[in-house]
Motif scaffolding. Structure first.
Motif, PDB file in Angstrom:
ATOM      1  N   ARG A  21      81.784 -63.618  25.382  1.00  0.00           N
ATOM      2  CA  ARG A  21      80.843 -62.967  25.068  1.00  0.00           C
ATOM      3  C   ARG A  21      79.778 -63.174  26.076  1.00  0.00           C
ATOM      4  NH1 ARG A  21      80.008 -63.228  18.384  1.00  0.00           N
ATOM      5  NH2 ARG A  21      81.873 -61.857  17.850  1.00  0.00           N
ATOM      6  N   ARG A  22      79.641 -64.464  26.361  1.00  0.00           N
ATOM      7  CA  ARG A  22      78.403 -64.653  27.491  1.00  0.00           C
ATOM      8  C   ARG A  22      78.951 -64.058  28.756  1.00  0.00           C
ATOM      9  NH1 ARG A  22      78.237 -69.893  24.747  1.00  0.00           N
ATOM     10  NH2 ARG A  22      79.957 -70.793  26.367  1.00  0.00           N
ATOM     11  N   GLY A  23      80.260 -64.101  29.081  1.00  0.00           N
ATOM     12  CA  GLY A  23      80.342 -63.638  30.213  1.00  0.00           C
ATOM     13  C   GLY A  23      80.208 -62.010  30.522  1.00  0.00           C
ATOM     14  N   ILE A  24      80.579 -61.365  29.338  1.00  0.00           N
ATOM     15  CA  ILE A  24      80.299 -59.975  29.075  1.00  0.00           C
ATOM     16  C   ILE A  24      78.991 -59.765  29.423  1.00  0.00           C
ATOM     17  CG2 ILE A  24      80.530 -58.047  27.689  1.00  0.00           C
ATOM     18  CD1 ILE A  24      82.969 -59.285  26.572  1.00  0.00           C
ATOM     19  N   GLN A  25      78.052 -60.323  28.840  1.00  0.00           N
ATOM     20  CA  GLN A  25      76.546 -60.214  28.881  1.00  0.00           C
ATOM     21  C   GLN A  25      76.033 -60.381  30.190  1.00  0.00           C
ATOM     22  OE1 GLN A  25      74.972 -62.755  25.901  1.00  0.00           O
ATOM     23  NE2 GLN A  25      75.499 -61.603  24.115  1.00  0.00           N
ATOM     24  N   VAL A  26      76.832 -61.491  31.020  1.00  0.00           N
ATOM     25  CA  VAL A  26      76.136 -61.744  32.288  1.00  0.00           C
ATOM     26  C   VAL A  26      76.667 -60.543  33.159  1.00  0.00           C
ATOM     27  CG1 VAL A  26      76.528 -63.107  34.460  1.00  0.00           C
ATOM     28  CG2 VAL A  26      76.083 -64.314  32.136  1.00  0.00           C
ATOM     29  N   ALA A  27      77.908 -60.055  32.957  1.00  0.00           N
ATOM     30  CA  ALA A  27      78.413 -58.875  33.874  1.00  0.00           C
ATOM     31  C   ALA A  27      77.717 -57.696  33.631  1.00  0.00           C
ATOM     32  CB  ALA A  27      79.831 -58.601  33.403  1.00  0.00           C
ATOM     33  N   LEU A  28      77.311 -57.527  32.098  1.00  0.00           N
ATOM     34  CA  LEU A  28      76.261 -56.273  32.034  1.00  0.00           C
ATOM     35  C   LEU A  28      74.963 -56.428  32.750  1.00  0.00           C
ATOM     36  CD1 LEU A  28      77.365 -55.656  28.217  1.00  0.00           C
ATOM     37  CD2 LEU A  28      78.047 -54.349  30.358  1.00  0.00           C
ATOM     38  N   LEU A  29      74.496 -57.418  32.477  1.00  0.00           N
ATOM     39  CA  LEU A  29      73.145 -57.693  33.157  1.00  0.00           C
ATOM     40  C   LEU A  29      73.069 -57.507  34.500  1.00  0.00           C
ATOM     41  CD1 LEU A  29      70.266 -58.558  32.618  1.00  0.00           C
ATOM     42  CD2 LEU A  29      70.768 -61.037  32.909  1.00  0.00           C
ATOM     43  N   GLY A  30      74.381 -58.239  35.157  1.00  0.00           N
ATOM     44  CA  GLY A  30      74.346 -57.729  36.602  1.00  0.00           C
ATOM     45  C   GLY A  30      74.600 -56.264  36.955  1.00  0.00           C
ATOM     46  N   LEU A  31      75.249 -55.541  36.093  1.00  0.00           N
ATOM     47  CA  LEU A  31      75.530 -54.160  36.384  1.00  0.00           C
ATOM     48  C   LEU A  31      74.224 -53.451  36.332  1.00  0.00           C
ATOM     49  CD1 LEU A  31      78.810 -53.764  34.508  1.00  0.00           C
ATOM     50  CD2 LEU A  31      78.504 -53.435  37.184  1.00  0.00           C
ATOM     51  N   LEU A  32      73.424 -53.863  35.138  1.00  0.00           N
ATOM     52  CA  LEU A  32      72.112 -53.187  34.909  1.00  0.00           C
ATOM     53  C   LEU A  32      71.064 -53.523  35.880  1.00  0.00           C
ATOM     54  CD1 LEU A  32      70.057 -51.674  32.734  1.00  0.00           C
ATOM     55  CD2 LEU A  32      69.716 -53.955  31.893  1.00  0.00           C
ATOM     56  N   THR A  33      71.116 -54.657  36.518  1.00  0.00           N
ATOM     57  CA  THR A  33      70.165 -55.043  37.694  1.00  0.00           C
ATOM     58  C   THR A  33      70.484 -54.225  38.747  1.00  0.00           C
ATOM     59  OG1 THR A  33      70.176 -57.290  36.714  1.00  0.00           O
ATOM     60  CG2 THR A  33      69.261 -56.996  39.063  1.00  0.00           C
ATOM     61  N   ALA A  34      71.970 -54.092  39.039  1.00  0.00           N
ATOM     62  CA  ALA A  34      72.286 -53.328  40.346  1.00  0.00           C
ATOM     63  C   ALA A  34      71.873 -51.929  40.111  1.00  0.00           C
ATOM     64  CB  ALA A  34      73.935 -53.395  40.286  1.00  0.00           C
ATOM     65  N   ALA A  35      71.935 -51.266  38.993  1.00  0.00           N
ATOM     66  CA  ALA A  35      71.836 -49.877  38.541  1.00  0.00           C
ATOM     67  C   ALA A  35      70.251 -49.821  38.952  1.00  0.00           C
ATOM     68  CB  ALA A  35      72.124 -49.624  37.409  1.00  0.00           C
ATOM     69  N   LEU A  36      69.435 -50.813  38.557  1.00  0.00           N
ATOM     70  CA  LEU A  36      67.908 -50.598  38.626  1.00  0.00           C
ATOM     71  C   LEU A  36      67.399 -50.622  40.089  1.00  0.00           C
ATOM     72  CD1 LEU A  36      66.493 -53.107  35.776  1.00  0.00           C
ATOM     73  CD2 LEU A  36      66.359 -50.761  36.010  1.00  0.00           C
ATOM     74  N   TRP A  37      68.030 -51.648  40.921  1.00  0.00           N
ATOM     75  CA  TRP A  37      67.798 -51.804  42.222  1.00  0.00           C
ATOM     76  C   TRP A  37      68.277 -50.608  43.147  1.00  0.00           C
ATOM     77  CZ3 TRP A  37      64.796 -54.676  44.882  1.00  0.00           C
ATOM     78  CH2 TRP A  37      64.372 -55.872  44.512  1.00  0.00           C
ATOM     79  N   THR A  38      69.580 -50.057  42.637  1.00  0.00           N
ATOM     80  CA  THR A  38      70.102 -48.771  43.150  1.00  0.00           C
ATOM     81  C   THR A  38      69.023 -47.583  43.017  1.00  0.00           C
ATOM     82  OG1 THR A  38      72.331 -49.527  42.922  1.00  0.00           O
ATOM     83  CG2 THR A  38      71.924 -47.014  43.241  1.00  0.00           C
ATOM     84  N   GLY A  39      68.534 -47.418  41.777  1.00  0.00           N
ATOM     85  CA  GLY A  39      67.553 -46.369  41.366  1.00  0.00           C
ATOM     86  C   GLY A  39      66.114 -46.626  42.061  1.00  0.00           C
ATOM     87  N   LEU A  40      65.651 -47.889  42.238  1.00  0.00           N
ATOM     88  CA  LEU A  40      64.503 -48.315  42.837  1.00  0.00           C
ATOM     89  C   LEU A  40      64.702 -47.855  44.354  1.00  0.00           C
ATOM     90  CD1 LEU A  40      61.687 -49.230  42.761  1.00  0.00           C
ATOM     91  CD2 LEU A  40      62.586 -51.693  43.244  1.00  0.00           C
ATOM     92  N   LEU A  41      66.040 -48.292  45.037  1.00  0.00           N
ATOM     93  CA  LEU A  41      66.162 -47.720  46.387  1.00  0.00           C
ATOM     94  C   LEU A  41      66.045 -46.431  46.306  1.00  0.00           C
ATOM     95  CD1 LEU A  41      68.636 -50.523  47.159  1.00  0.00           C
ATOM     96  CD2 LEU A  41      66.423 -50.350  48.235  1.00  0.00           C
ATOM     97  N   THR A  42      66.845 -45.565  45.552  1.00  0.00           N
ATOM     98  CA  THR A  42      66.871 -44.271  45.573  1.00  0.00           C
ATOM     99  C   THR A  42      65.508 -43.683  45.361  1.00  0.00           C
ATOM    100  OG1 THR A  42      69.072 -44.296  44.601  1.00  0.00           O
ATOM    101  CG2 THR A  42      67.781 -42.311  44.577  1.00  0.00           C
ATOM    102  N   LEU A  43      64.803 -44.162  44.818  1.00  0.00           N
ATOM    103  CA  LEU A  43      63.323 -43.576  44.589  1.00  0.00           C
ATOM    104  C   LEU A  43      62.389 -43.864  45.896  1.00  0.00           C
ATOM    105  CD1 LEU A  43      62.322 -44.621  40.821  1.00  0.00           C
ATOM    106  CD2 LEU A  43      62.561 -42.323  41.805  1.00  0.00           C
ATOM    107  N   LEU A  44      62.671 -45.030  46.436  1.00  0.00           N
ATOM    108  CA  LEU A  44      62.084 -45.473  47.719  1.00  0.00           C
ATOM    109  C   LEU A  44      62.565 -44.311  48.629  1.00  0.00           C
ATOM    110  CD1 LEU A  44      61.931 -49.501  47.452  1.00  0.00           C
ATOM    111  CD2 LEU A  44      59.946 -48.022  47.490  1.00  0.00           C
ATOM    112  N   LEU A  45      63.530 -44.253  48.818  1.00  0.00           N
ATOM    113  CA  LEU A  45      64.063 -43.214  49.622  1.00  0.00           C
ATOM    114  C   LEU A  45      63.823 -41.867  49.524  1.00  0.00           C
ATOM    115  CD1 LEU A  45      67.964 -44.464  50.141  1.00  0.00           C
ATOM    116  CD2 LEU A  45      66.034 -44.659  52.002  1.00  0.00           C
TER     117      LEU A  45
END
Length: 290
Positions: A21-45
């Motif tokens: 369960r902890r591994g899944i949560q970490v993986a989801l958090l990483g995906l969410l962080t990557a999505a946020l960064w991706t969205g932020l970079l997209t907005l910045l671009l």
């Protein structure tokens, strides 16, 4: 045996479940962080691209505005140059007009002087002509009067009675006298006598003076004596010399300057007066007929 194996599997599953369960949560958090960064970079671009587009549009607009301002400035400069040229031309034209006006004023002054000279010459000629005509008419009138007197003398020598006068005229010593009434100035009285084919009376003897005093009915009356042309040089209407006078003491005095016509006072004495004065009496004379 089988039951013991199953229980071991359950224990193993329970022991490893929290770790998964902890591994899944970490993986989801990483995906969410990557999505946020991706969205932020997209907005910045996107913001960067929009900003660049806006800056480009602003630059183009600024360049266009600068171009229009330059064109307007060039046109305004051209208009100013044209206006300066027109102003210079107008100034030259005004100077020319001023010179022409000055020239015209000079010519007008010369023409006016010439015109005044011509008018003065014409007036002098007219005055000279009138004076000559007046002199001729007076000479002719005196000649006619002398002829009439000679004719009367001739008729009387032949026994004729030469004492005929028009109606309302009074005879005295071969002359007829008219005693006019009504307010008149001297010139009006003179014209009234002319209309009656006579003239304002000329007095040459004490007998004639006494006769007139009897008939003026104590009214101030105009007589035919005046010094209109030369002050102090009195002349009778019949152009004969002043060989008799009956001035009131102190007269003539030209009181107030301009007393150029003579009146007979109610007492019979003479007084120089203003010719525009209104008198209720005036005396005319003419030769009697045979």
């Amino acid at each position: 045996m089988e039951e013991s194996s199953y229980s071991e599997v359950l224990k193993f599953h329970r022991r490893h479940q929290p770790c998964c369960r902890r591994g899944i949560q970490v993986a989801l958090l990483g995906l969410l962080t990557a999505a946020l960064w991706t969205g932020l970079l997209t907005l910045l671009l996107l913001w960067h691209w929009d900003t660049e587009r806006n800056l480009k549009q602003l630059g183009e607009t600024a360049a266009w505005n600068i171009s229009q301002v330059s064109k307007d400035l060039e046109r305004h400069t051209g208009d100013q140059m044209a206006q300066k040229s027109q102003a210079s031309q107008m100034l030259q034209n005004m100077e020319k007009i001023g010179a022409e006006q000055k020239k015209m004023k000079t010519q007008d002054s010369e023409l006016s002087q010439n015109l005044y000279g011509l008018l003065e010459d014409l007036s002098n000629l007219k005055s000279q002509g009138l004076n000559e005509r007046h002199t001729v008419l007076n000479s002719l009138e005196r000649l006619q009067e002398e002829v009439a007197k000679l004719w009367i003398e001739l008729r009387m020598s032949n026994g004729s009675m030469c004492n005929m006068c028009p109606e309302k005229w009074v005879n005295f010593q071969r002359k007829c006298y008219y005693f006019g009434e009504g307010a008149k100035r001297w010139i009006q009285a003179r014209l009234a006598c002319s209309k009656l084919q006579g003239r304002l009376v000329s007095i040459h003897s004490q007998e004639e003076q006494d006769f007139l005093v009897k008939h003026i009915n104590r009214k101030e009356s105009w007589i035919g004596l005046r010094d209109l042309n030369i002050e102090g040089n009195f002349v009778w209407m019949d152009e004969n010399p002043v060989n008799y006078s009956n001035w009131r003491p102190g007269e003539p005095n030209n009181g107030g300057e301009g007393e150029d016509c003579v009146m007979m006072l109610s007492s019979g004495q003479w007084n120089d007066a203003f010719c525009n004065s209104l008198l209720n009496g005036w005396v005319c004379e003419r030769l009697a007929t045979c």
